[in-house]
Design a protein around this motif. Structure first.
Motif, PDB file in Angstrom:
ATOM      1  N   ASP A 243      -2.154 -12.095 -34.212  1.00  0.00           N
ATOM      2  CA  ASP A 243      -1.886 -13.348 -34.593  1.00  0.00           C
ATOM      3  C   ASP A 243      -0.561 -13.310 -35.623  1.00  0.00           C
ATOM      4  O   ASP A 243       0.363 -14.269 -35.057  1.00  0.00           O
ATOM      5  CB  ASP A 243      -2.977 -13.891 -35.205  1.00  0.00           C
ATOM      6  CG  ASP A 243      -2.891 -15.385 -35.524  1.00  0.00           C
ATOM      7  OD1 ASP A 243      -2.826 -16.280 -34.465  1.00  0.00           O
ATOM      8  OD2 ASP A 243      -2.136 -15.874 -36.518  1.00  0.00           O
ATOM      9  N   GLY A 244      -0.441 -12.440 -36.405  1.00  0.00           N
ATOM     10  CA  GLY A 244       0.741 -12.322 -37.237  1.00  0.00           C
ATOM     11  C   GLY A 244       2.107 -12.366 -36.182  1.00  0.00           C
ATOM     12  O   GLY A 244       2.856 -12.877 -36.540  1.00  0.00           O
ATOM     13  N   TRP A 245       1.836 -11.156 -35.462  1.00  0.00           N
ATOM     14  CA  TRP A 245       3.270 -11.174 -34.564  1.00  0.00           C
ATOM     15  C   TRP A 245       3.396 -12.060 -33.667  1.00  0.00           C
ATOM     16  O   TRP A 245       4.405 -12.586 -33.309  1.00  0.00           O
ATOM     17  CB  TRP A 245       2.715  -9.843 -33.557  1.00  0.00           C
ATOM     18  CG  TRP A 245       3.229  -8.424 -34.329  1.00  0.00           C
ATOM     19  CD1 TRP A 245       2.419  -7.487 -34.908  1.00  0.00           C
ATOM     20  CD2 TRP A 245       4.661  -8.093 -34.670  1.00  0.00           C
ATOM     21  NE1 TRP A 245       3.174  -6.648 -35.338  1.00  0.00           N
ATOM     22  CE2 TRP A 245       4.691  -6.755 -35.361  1.00  0.00           C
ATOM     23  CE3 TRP A 245       5.907  -8.530 -34.426  1.00  0.00           C
ATOM     24  CZ2 TRP A 245       5.652  -5.995 -35.522  1.00  0.00           C
ATOM     25  CZ3 TRP A 245       6.909  -8.006 -34.655  1.00  0.00           C
ATOM     26  CH2 TRP A 245       6.989  -6.686 -35.328  1.00  0.00           C
ATOM     27  N   GLU A 246       2.356 -12.924 -33.158  1.00  0.00           N
ATOM     28  CA  GLU A 246       2.869 -14.233 -32.498  1.00  0.00           C
ATOM     29  C   GLU A 246       3.332 -15.158 -33.342  1.00  0.00           C
ATOM     30  O   GLU A 246       4.347 -15.831 -32.811  1.00  0.00           O
ATOM     31  CB  GLU A 246       1.352 -14.699 -31.920  1.00  0.00           C
ATOM     32  CG  GLU A 246       0.756 -13.867 -30.793  1.00  0.00           C
ATOM     33  CD  GLU A 246      -0.669 -14.644 -30.461  1.00  0.00           C
ATOM     34  OE1 GLU A 246      -0.769 -15.485 -30.590  1.00  0.00           O
ATOM     35  OE2 GLU A 246      -1.088 -13.874 -29.246  1.00  0.00           O
ATOM     36  N   ARG A 247       2.954 -15.305 -34.572  1.00  0.00           N
ATOM     37  CA  ARG A 247       3.690 -16.409 -35.495  1.00  0.00           C
ATOM     38  C   ARG A 247       5.094 -15.915 -35.697  1.00  0.00           C
ATOM     39  O   ARG A 247       6.113 -16.794 -35.608  1.00  0.00           O
ATOM     40  CB  ARG A 247       2.832 -16.485 -36.582  1.00  0.00           C
ATOM     41  CG  ARG A 247       1.532 -17.044 -36.432  1.00  0.00           C
ATOM     42  CD  ARG A 247       0.714 -17.014 -37.582  1.00  0.00           C
ATOM     43  NE  ARG A 247      -0.624 -17.761 -37.466  1.00  0.00           N
ATOM     44  CZ  ARG A 247      -0.972 -18.910 -37.499  1.00  0.00           C
ATOM     45  NH1 ARG A 247      -0.036 -19.778 -37.822  1.00  0.00           N
ATOM     46  NH2 ARG A 247      -2.193 -19.493 -37.158  1.00  0.00           N
ATOM     47  N   ILE A 248       5.125 -14.555 -35.909  1.00  0.00           N
ATOM     48  CA  ILE A 248       6.622 -14.260 -36.040  1.00  0.00           C
ATOM     49  C   ILE A 248       7.528 -14.282 -34.908  1.00  0.00           C
ATOM     50  O   ILE A 248       8.704 -14.704 -35.070  1.00  0.00           O
ATOM     51  CB  ILE A 248       6.629 -12.699 -36.579  1.00  0.00           C
ATOM     52  CG1 ILE A 248       6.101 -12.316 -37.910  1.00  0.00           C
ATOM     53  CG2 ILE A 248       7.971 -11.912 -36.540  1.00  0.00           C
ATOM     54  CD1 ILE A 248       5.502 -10.855 -38.066  1.00  0.00           C
ATOM     55  N   THR A 249       6.955 -14.158 -33.765  1.00  0.00           N
ATOM     56  CA  THR A 249       7.652 -14.230 -32.445  1.00  0.00           C
ATOM     57  C   THR A 249       8.277 -15.536 -32.482  1.00  0.00           C
ATOM     58  O   THR A 249       9.420 -16.048 -32.029  1.00  0.00           O
ATOM     59  CB  THR A 249       7.157 -13.802 -31.243  1.00  0.00           C
ATOM     60  OG1 THR A 249       6.672 -12.454 -31.555  1.00  0.00           O
ATOM     61  CG2 THR A 249       7.757 -13.980 -30.030  1.00  0.00           C
ATOM     62  N   GLU A 250       7.128 -16.568 -32.461  1.00  0.00           N
ATOM     63  CA  GLU A 250       7.663 -17.991 -32.394  1.00  0.00           C
ATOM     64  C   GLU A 250       8.723 -18.492 -33.365  1.00  0.00           C
ATOM     65  O   GLU A 250       9.414 -19.340 -33.478  1.00  0.00           O
ATOM     66  CB  GLU A 250       6.067 -19.050 -32.609  1.00  0.00           C
ATOM     67  CG  GLU A 250       5.507 -18.625 -31.334  1.00  0.00           C
ATOM     68  CD  GLU A 250       4.168 -19.584 -31.425  1.00  0.00           C
ATOM     69  OE1 GLU A 250       4.027 -20.193 -32.650  1.00  0.00           O
ATOM     70  OE2 GLU A 250       3.231 -19.664 -30.677  1.00  0.00           O
ATOM     71  N   PHE A 251       8.415 -17.998 -34.704  1.00  0.00           N
ATOM     72  CA  PHE A 251       9.328 -18.421 -35.941  1.00  0.00           C
ATOM     73  C   PHE A 251      10.671 -18.017 -35.472  1.00  0.00           C
ATOM     74  O   PHE A 251      11.722 -18.755 -35.640  1.00  0.00           O
ATOM     75  CB  PHE A 251       8.540 -17.806 -37.054  1.00  0.00           C
ATOM     76  CG  PHE A 251       9.538 -18.151 -38.422  1.00  0.00           C
ATOM     77  CD1 PHE A 251       9.419 -19.146 -38.845  1.00  0.00           C
ATOM     78  CD2 PHE A 251      10.236 -17.049 -39.189  1.00  0.00           C
ATOM     79  CE1 PHE A 251       9.850 -19.645 -40.102  1.00  0.00           C
ATOM     80  CE2 PHE A 251      10.886 -17.139 -40.186  1.00  0.00           C
ATOM     81  CZ  PHE A 251      10.925 -18.671 -40.723  1.00  0.00           C
ATOM     82  N   TYR A 252      10.806 -16.742 -35.164  1.00  0.00           N
ATOM     83  CA  TYR A 252      12.264 -16.410 -34.928  1.00  0.00           C
ATOM     84  C   TYR A 252      12.750 -17.068 -33.776  1.00  0.00           C
ATOM     85  O   TYR A 252      14.030 -17.216 -33.664  1.00  0.00           O
ATOM     86  CB  TYR A 252      12.254 -14.726 -34.814  1.00  0.00           C
ATOM     87  CG  TYR A 252      12.504 -14.078 -36.146  1.00  0.00           C
ATOM     88  CD1 TYR A 252      13.032 -14.716 -37.483  1.00  0.00           C
ATOM     89  CD2 TYR A 252      11.997 -12.800 -36.377  1.00  0.00           C
ATOM     90  CE1 TYR A 252      12.911 -13.930 -38.437  1.00  0.00           C
ATOM     91  CE2 TYR A 252      11.919 -11.831 -37.354  1.00  0.00           C
ATOM     92  CZ  TYR A 252      12.558 -12.703 -38.492  1.00  0.00           C
ATOM     93  OH  TYR A 252      12.697 -12.174 -39.811  1.00  0.00           O
ATOM     94  N   GLY A 253      11.980 -17.084 -32.781  1.00  0.00           N
ATOM     95  CA  GLY A 253      12.402 -18.002 -31.345  1.00  0.00           C
ATOM     96  C   GLY A 253      12.804 -19.282 -31.903  1.00  0.00           C
ATOM     97  O   GLY A 253      13.790 -19.729 -31.208  1.00  0.00           O
ATOM     98  N   LYS A 254      12.475 -19.940 -32.862  1.00  0.00           N
ATOM     99  CA  LYS A 254      13.073 -21.340 -33.361  1.00  0.00           C
ATOM    100  C   LYS A 254      14.158 -21.312 -34.156  1.00  0.00           C
ATOM    101  O   LYS A 254      14.981 -22.106 -33.870  1.00  0.00           O
ATOM    102  CB  LYS A 254      11.782 -22.006 -34.079  1.00  0.00           C
ATOM    103  CG  LYS A 254      12.260 -23.362 -34.710  1.00  0.00           C
ATOM    104  CD  LYS A 254      10.983 -24.202 -35.151  1.00  0.00           C
ATOM    105  CE  LYS A 254      10.126 -23.238 -36.295  1.00  0.00           C
ATOM    106  NZ  LYS A 254       9.136 -24.082 -36.821  1.00  0.00           N
ATOM    107  N   HIS A 255      14.494 -20.119 -34.993  1.00  0.00           N
ATOM    108  CA  HIS A 255      15.299 -20.337 -35.875  1.00  0.00           C
ATOM    109  C   HIS A 255      16.435 -19.205 -35.786  1.00  0.00           C
ATOM    110  O   HIS A 255      17.425 -19.292 -36.155  1.00  0.00           O
ATOM    111  CB  HIS A 255      14.741 -19.779 -37.439  1.00  0.00           C
ATOM    112  CG  HIS A 255      13.766 -20.794 -37.948  1.00  0.00           C
ATOM    113  ND1 HIS A 255      14.422 -21.951 -38.313  1.00  0.00           N
ATOM    114  CD2 HIS A 255      12.468 -20.783 -38.027  1.00  0.00           C
ATOM    115  CE1 HIS A 255      13.079 -22.758 -38.667  1.00  0.00           C
ATOM    116  NE2 HIS A 255      12.188 -22.108 -38.645  1.00  0.00           N
ATOM    117  N   LEU A 256      16.381 -18.293 -34.800  1.00  0.00           N
ATOM    118  CA  LEU A 256      17.401 -17.174 -34.467  1.00  0.00           C
ATOM    119  C   LEU A 256      17.954 -17.309 -32.907  1.00  0.00           C
ATOM    120  O   LEU A 256      18.724 -16.474 -32.579  1.00  0.00           O
ATOM    121  CB  LEU A 256      16.976 -15.908 -34.706  1.00  0.00           C
ATOM    122  CG  LEU A 256      16.280 -15.661 -36.067  1.00  0.00           C
ATOM    123  CD1 LEU A 256      15.756 -14.007 -36.064  1.00  0.00           C
ATOM    124  CD2 LEU A 256      17.534 -15.771 -37.087  1.00  0.00           C
TER     125      LEU A 256
END
Length: 261
Positions: A243-256
């Motif tokens: 779940d953490g990796w999914e959240r990281i992927t979404e977070f960076y997808g939004k900001h990077l």
């Protein structure tokens, strides 16, 4: 906490290259770093991985490659390179602990050098995120309070808030006085069964960031302790890590994501 649409990063890479490179770190020192990049010339964001206290090890390099697989240029500086160049991760970590750990100003300088290295790549879209695990979690927050990065992830970083126990060999101080300077959105991933940081320290961090109007998103996993991302340790928690990796992927997808896309 602000809300904005989720965008996907560049498409997952079909292939990647990885190599050891030299980076201009704090004070102009040349330090070793591990770089992984997707194939192709597409513009993309970059990720600076801050390794955990056990050091610049195989597991940290695997994380760098994972970000390359997700479509980012990624790099991890060997924070212990000055004390123990060429040493094994265990030996280098022991030397660093004996010296009190990595000084905060040096950490910031090394991360700044790594971020500059990524932004100088021909594929860079100019956006760089930082992520850290364990001691690196605190250092990721420190970097985001000190440097112009675009996103930061804190994976169970101890002593961002709270009190450092007496007799602890690491020379580390909480970052409470630095938190008003946080310059980037922050994702925090924590274990409910962790002690450093414990739930009360996470709650203190959340309160301070809320008071200062910072953009953050925290998630705490029940049944998970410290180092739940560490696949080579008994603390590894599959559900929390996935779940953490999914959240990281979404977070960076939004900001990077490429600002021109």
């Amino acid at each position: 906490m602000s809300e904005s649409p989720i965008t996907t990063p560049t498409a997952p890479a079909a292939g990647l290259t990885a190599s050891t490179v030299a980076v201009a770190g704090h004070g102009g020192d040349t330090v070793e770093a591990y770089l992984a990049r997707p194939e192709g010339a597409a513009r993309r964001g970059g990720v600076v991985v801050i390794h955990h206290m056990p050091g610049y090890d195989r597991e940290s390099k695997e994380i760098v490659r994972r970000f390359a697989e997700l479509g980012y240029d990624a790099i991890c500086v060997n924070l212990y390179y000055r004390e123990a160049p060429g040493a094994s991760p265990d030996d280098a970590a022991a030397v660093s602990r004996a010296a009190g750990g990595v000084p905060d100003d040096r950490l910031v300088g090394d991360v700044a050098g790594a971020a500059a290295y990524l932004r100088a790549l021909p594929t860079s879209n100019g956006r760089v995120g930082v992520i850290g695990y364990c001691s690196g979690g605190r250092q990721s927050v420190l970097a985001a309070c000190s440097l112009d990065v675009d996103a930061a992830v804190d994976c169970y970083g101890a002593f961002v808030t709270g009190t450092v126990p007496e007799g602890m060999p690491l020379k580390v101080t909480p970052l409470v006085d630095r938190l008003p300077d946080l310059r980037a959105p922050l994702l925090g991933l924590f274990g409910a069964d962790d002690s450093y940081p414990g739930p009360e320290q996470v709650a203190e961090l959340e309160r301070i960031l809320t008071e200062h109007g910072k953009d953050f998103d925290f998630h705490t996993y029940e049944g998970a302790g410290h180092a739940f991302f560490a696949v080579n340790r008994p603390s590894y928690n599959v559900a929390a890590a996935l779940d953490g990796w999914e959240r990281i992927t979404e977070f960076y997808g939004k900001h990077l994501a490429d600002p021109g896309s």
